[in-house]
Scaffold this motif. Structure first.
Motif, mmCIF file in Angstrom:
data_model
loop_
_atom_site.group_PDB
_atom_site.id
_atom_site.type_symbol
_atom_site.label_atom_id
_atom_site.label_comp_id
_atom_site.label_asym_id
_atom_site.label_seq_id
_atom_site.Cartn_x
_atom_site.Cartn_y
_atom_site.Cartn_z
ATOM 1 N N PHE A 120 38.648 12.366 101.953
ATOM 2 C CA PHE A 120 37.375 12.497 101.238
ATOM 3 C C PHE A 120 36.258 11.801 102.009
ATOM 4 C CE2 PHE A 120 34.324 10.363 98.396
ATOM 5 C CZ PHE A 120 33.663 11.480 97.902
ATOM 6 N N ILE A 121 36.505 10.594 102.459
ATOM 7 C CA ILE A 121 35.493 9.830 103.190
ATOM 8 C C ILE A 121 35.045 10.588 104.435
ATOM 9 C CG2 ILE A 121 35.128 7.741 104.576
ATOM 10 C CD1 ILE A 121 36.975 6.289 102.549
ATOM 11 N N LYS A 122 35.995 11.101 105.189
ATOM 12 C CA LYS A 122 35.664 11.776 106.442
ATOM 13 C C LYS A 122 35.030 13.143 106.218
ATOM 14 C CE LYS A 122 39.001 9.349 109.340
ATOM 15 N NZ LYS A 122 40.202 9.451 110.211
ATOM 16 N N PHE B 175 29.248 8.264 103.928
ATOM 17 C CA PHE B 175 29.355 6.824 104.112
ATOM 18 C C PHE B 175 29.157 6.434 105.572
ATOM 19 C CE2 PHE B 175 32.216 8.328 100.748
ATOM 20 C CZ PHE B 175 31.628 7.710 99.652
ATOM 21 N N SER B 176 28.276 5.443 105.795
ATOM 22 C CA SER B 176 27.994 5.012 107.162
ATOM 23 C C SER B 176 29.047 4.053 107.687
ATOM 24 C CB SER B 176 26.612 4.350 107.221
ATOM 25 O OG SER B 176 26.547 3.255 106.311
ATOM 26 N N ASP B 177 29.539 3.180 106.828
ATOM 27 C CA ASP B 177 30.583 2.228 107.207
ATOM 28 C C ASP B 177 31.602 2.137 106.079
ATOM 29 O OD1 ASP B 177 29.641 0.946 109.809
ATOM 30 O OD2 ASP B 177 27.877 0.670 108.535
ATOM 31 N N GLU C 77 23.474 -4.625 101.661
ATOM 32 C CA GLU C 77 23.936 -3.234 101.675
ATOM 33 C C GLU C 77 24.191 -2.708 100.260
ATOM 34 O OE1 GLU C 77 23.945 -1.599 104.481
ATOM 35 O OE2 GLU C 77 23.482 -3.399 105.647
ATOM 36 N N VAL C 78 24.452 -1.412 100.187
ATOM 37 C CA VAL C 78 24.885 -0.751 98.949
ATOM 38 C C VAL C 78 26.360 -0.431 99.086
ATOM 39 C CG1 VAL C 78 24.688 1.317 97.510
ATOM 40 C CG2 VAL C 78 22.623 0.219 98.424
ATOM 41 N N SER C 79 27.137 -0.747 98.064
ATOM 42 C CA SER C 79 28.576 -0.500 98.099
ATOM 43 C C SER C 79 28.971 0.637 97.166
ATOM 44 C CB SER C 79 29.358 -1.764 97.699
ATOM 45 O OG SER C 79 29.248 -2.758 98.694
ATOM 46 N N CYS C 80 29.988 1.371 97.584
ATOM 47 C CA CYS C 80 30.615 2.398 96.758
ATOM 48 C C CYS C 80 32.095 2.070 96.716
ATOM 49 C CB CYS C 80 30.383 3.785 97.350
ATOM 50 S SG CYS C 80 31.223 5.105 96.448
ATOM 51 N N LEU C 81 32.590 1.715 95.550
ATOM 52 C CA LEU C 81 33.998 1.351 95.389
ATOM 53 C C LEU C 81 34.843 2.614 95.234
ATOM 54 C CD1 LEU C 81 36.163 -0.887 94.847
ATOM 55 C CD2 LEU C 81 35.597 -0.629 92.417
#
Length: 199
Positions: free
Chosen positions: A17-19, A24-26, A77-81
């Motif tokens: 999903f991430i890829k 998401f940058s990091d 930063e902004v986080s996404c859990l």
């Protein structure tokens, strides 16, 4: 363990999903599992070994995020859990939720779905006391309720101190209503049934 090696087995769905989403940058992976940290490194993510005092099923999420943000200097930063137990994610929903942070300016966004069950009829098993103290008897008088889910959980790290252990604040968090209850896998049987339904 209800599902032995659950995180290792479910890992690939979140990695994909991430890829595939390119949202998401990091990516930072916090874990006390050598296998998970190795998978993170192989995927090109940043791996952070979780200290002993933050390991185990009894540890709340917020202290873990606190450690990650501090040790990696992510305060601005902004986080996404992303929990590994959610193997089904829709990029369009995440993109819309992320817009609530960057375009609208919210500090915290959490997903909710409309609950089919009403807590007005729920009672605690040990005492049979009502979860909600009321004297209503008509269903149409019950207030509509939503269920919180960490399917989507976004926040500016600058407000982390104002969020509770569920990464929620009534004063800060903006509700993001999703169409239905998302899949959340905790048991081997759930995973097996999901695989069967999608084969």
């Amino acid at each position: 363990k209800r599902f032995p090696n659950k995180n290792e087995i479910l890992w690939r769905y979140t990695e994909n999903f991430i890829k595939d989403s390119d949202l998401f940058s990091d990516v930072y992976v916090s874990s006390d599992s050598a296998t998970i940290l190795e998978l993170a490194n192989d995927a090109g993510f940043n791996s952070v070994e979780r200290p002993v005092h933050l390991s185990g099923d009894e540890v709340a999420t917020r202290p873990v995020i606190d450690h990650l943000v501090t040790s990696c200097s992510l305060q601005e930063e902004v986080s996404c859990l992303l929990y590994l137990t959610s193997p089904e994610r829709e990029s369009r929903l995440f993109k819309k939720a992320i817009g609530q942070i960057y375009d609208v300016g919210f500090d915290s966004v959490m997903s909710f779905y409309e609950s089919e069950d009403t807590p007005y009829l729920s009672k605690y098993l040990d005492t049979l006391e009502s979860v909600i103290d009321h004297d209503l008897y008509r269903h149409q008088d019950y207030r509509s309720v939503v269920q919180m889910t960490h399917y989507i959980c976004l926040f500016r790290n600058t407000v982390l101190k104002d969020l509770d252990n569920q990464l929620f604040s009534k004063e800060i968090t903006s509700p993001f209503v999703i169409p239905s209850k998302p899949l959340d896998i905790d048991f081997q049987e759930q995973y097996d049934n999901w695989l069967c339904a999608n084969s």
